[in-house]
Structure formats: structure tokens, C-alpha cells
Design an enzyme around this catalytic site. Sequence first.
Site, PDB file in Angstrom:
ATOM      1  N   HIS A  96      76.088  50.120  22.179  1.00  0.00           N
ATOM      2  CA  HIS A  96      76.352  49.664  23.545  1.00  0.00           C
ATOM      3  C   HIS A  96      75.237  50.132  24.486  1.00  0.00           C
ATOM      4  O   HIS A  96      75.492  50.724  25.541  1.00  0.00           O
ATOM      5  CB  HIS A  96      77.716  50.156  24.027  1.00  0.00           C
ATOM      6  CG  HIS A  96      78.861  49.686  23.183  1.00  0.00           C
ATOM      7  ND1 HIS A  96      79.288  48.377  23.190  1.00  0.00           N
ATOM      8  CD2 HIS A  96      79.653  50.343  22.294  1.00  0.00           C
ATOM      9  CE1 HIS A  96      80.308  48.246  22.345  1.00  0.00           C
ATOM     10  NE2 HIS A  96      80.534  49.413  21.795  1.00  0.00           N
ATOM     11  N   ASP A 270      82.885  50.215  27.570  1.00  0.00           N
ATOM     12  CA  ASP A 270      81.745  50.498  26.691  1.00  0.00           C
ATOM     13  C   ASP A 270      80.479  49.777  27.136  1.00  0.00           C
ATOM     14  O   ASP A 270      79.370  50.250  26.902  1.00  0.00           O
ATOM     15  CB  ASP A 270      82.052  50.073  25.242  1.00  0.00           C
ATOM     16  CG  ASP A 270      82.734  51.180  24.465  1.00  0.00           C
ATOM     17  OD1 ASP A 270      82.577  52.347  24.836  1.00  0.00           O
ATOM     18  OD2 ASP A 270      83.430  50.870  23.492  1.00  0.00           O
TER      19      ASP A 270
END
Length: 381
Positions: A96, A270
Amino acid sequence: MIIGVPREMKNHENRVGLTPAGTHELVKRGHQVLIETHSGAASGFRNDDYEEAGAEIISTEDEIWGRADMIIKVKEPEEHEYKMARKNQLIFSFFHFASNKKLTYAMMDSGAICLAYETVEATDKSLPILVPMSEVAGRMAIQQGARYLEKPVMGRGILLGGVPGVTPGKVLIIGAGVVGVQAAKMASGLGAHVTIIDTNIQRLRYVNDILPPHVVTMYSSEYNIRKLVANHDLIVGAVLIPGGKSPMVITRDMLKLMRPGTVLVDVSVDQGGCIETCKPTTHENPTYIVDGILHYCVTNMPGAVPYTSTIALTNSTFPYVLELADKGWKKACLDNYELLKGLNIIKGEVVYRGVAEAFDLHYKAVHHFLDGGLEEGTEED
């Protein structure tokens, strides 16, 4: 190949990147597997299980990172792990990057090859590794949201399913992707009134086809969102831009439209979150309150149910692990388009456009690193 599995260091991250069954298969093919001691314990796998499968149990993470050609993780490296990553080492994990500038620069500085679970992409645009964790997170969003609607934890005091003579709670789900659909299934199964919104009409048609009539679909717009947040008890943010930063759909001023004790669950956290007042939280301290609205923004929700999550995750990752181990990352990525799309950073260069755009970094097409395996000038979009 030497494959290392360090213990996850993120707060209450109880998953593990490789099971004993996967270890057995890798060892059978001639690979060496290093498992940090007790890394699988929270998921139900003992050191003895790994040793019986042929792994070597290692007592320190330093040795795992120092010896392994490929690191298999669940979550992105923590700050103290940044300096353990080394040049030409393959790291296969959730990253991420677009929501974490410090991690991005650290991995660029390391010279490692970062192959991100979340951008491994099939030709139909599906995300085969992200899907099972999205399924878990979508279901958990309702499970946790229902809990935090209780008055002792500062919620509105609502039972989502209601009881005879009392109307059920109302759930708004923003995004009709995997997370959104799974959340809608759980919420509707409890008997809640559910509204799910998206800008993709095809996804809304799909929701109408598979979910019961008390799940209502609407087109997502700022106007509609402002109307809906005023009378819903639980709001789930489930917006995803693969590999990129999530768009902001709930702004701070919208909190004033909500009733005190409304619960926001931002599953997009995220990737930076789709709620302006979202900030990453942990399982240890999962919630906080802004303007009377309770926020739940845990970045590793599936880590709370590690047995289910580890098996679901490794069912998806292991075929790729096997291919990477048998062929090496270059040949594996040339042979498998899905793995090719997973490459984010190679030896200091960003090769995934969404990450480059997030931080205004130079983007370099991945073909430069694959020994002429792709035609000159090709870019992976």
C-alpha cells in the site's frame, strides 16, 4: 532459493505469510525455507509443524532478512525493518505504498524488488490476492460496526437487526466492490436496512441481482451522500483505487450532518482512507471520536481473525510464491502477467504508475528491468 518468513511486527498482526503445507511443497522442490520462531503461533501453526515440513526455525528477524533471497510477509515492513531489506532482495507482501511516503522512499533506498499483493492483477482487472482479504474485511466491518454501535463504547445504542416492534439499524456502504458486497451480505443477513452506493452502474445491477430486496442501491454523488449520512447508523467506507490513494468521499463538514454515536468504519484506510477524518488505528486502540462520531480505522482488520485470514490469504498467494521461487522474479513476471502487475519498486525505481503519481515521483516502465523480455517502449499501465 532461500525463502524467509519473518514474524509480523505490526500491532496485533497475527497472520503469517506461509503455512506448513506451503513450506512442505517448497522444500520438496529443493528450496530452503527459514521461519522466524513462533511466527505462525497465532494462526495455529507451531514451530514443530514447520520443522516437520522441512523448514529451519530461526530465532531472530535479522538472520531471516540477512539470509533470504525472497521475503514473504503479510503486511508492509515496519520502520525498524526498513534497513534490513537489501539490494536485489525480493519482498512479496502487502505494501500500500500510495498511502505511505516514508515506506516508499525507504524501499527505494534499499534497492529491493517490491512485489505488492494488492496490485497483482488478472487480465479481467480483478485482484486475486486482495480479494480474500477484502472479503474478510468487508464482513468484519459489519461485525465491528455492530459492536461499536453499543452505548458502552459510545455508539448510538442500536441493535442492527432490531427486534419485533423496533425498526432495525440502517447501514450505508460506500463502494460496491468486494468489500462493499461482503459488508452488504453481512448487514442484510443481520436484518439491517442497507443502502449501497457506487458510481459503477454495472456493479449496482450486480448487487440488485444477488442481494435481498432490503438492500437498496443508489448512484454515488456528493449530494446523495450528504442526504444519506444524516439518517444512517453505521457507515462503511469501501472505496478502492488499485495501487493508488483512495478518493475522499466523506468530508469533515459532513460529520455535522450525522447523529451523535454514528459509527464510521473506513476499510480504505490502508490506501489513505476515503473519510477525511480517518487516521490509521490499531487493534489495541481501534477507535476515536471526532465531533461526536465514532471512527474505526484499523489498518489490518483481518489480523484479528488470523486462522481464517492466513488460510484464505495463502490459498491465493502460494501459487505465485511457487512460481517466483522456481523461476526467479524476472522470469516469473515475464511468464505471468498477474505477477508483472504486482511490481511496484525495482532497485530504487518506481515502476507502478499509481505510486509514482501519489508522490510526484519519476515513473520508469518495468520493461527496463526485464532483460528485453518486453518490447522497447512498452509501459505497464
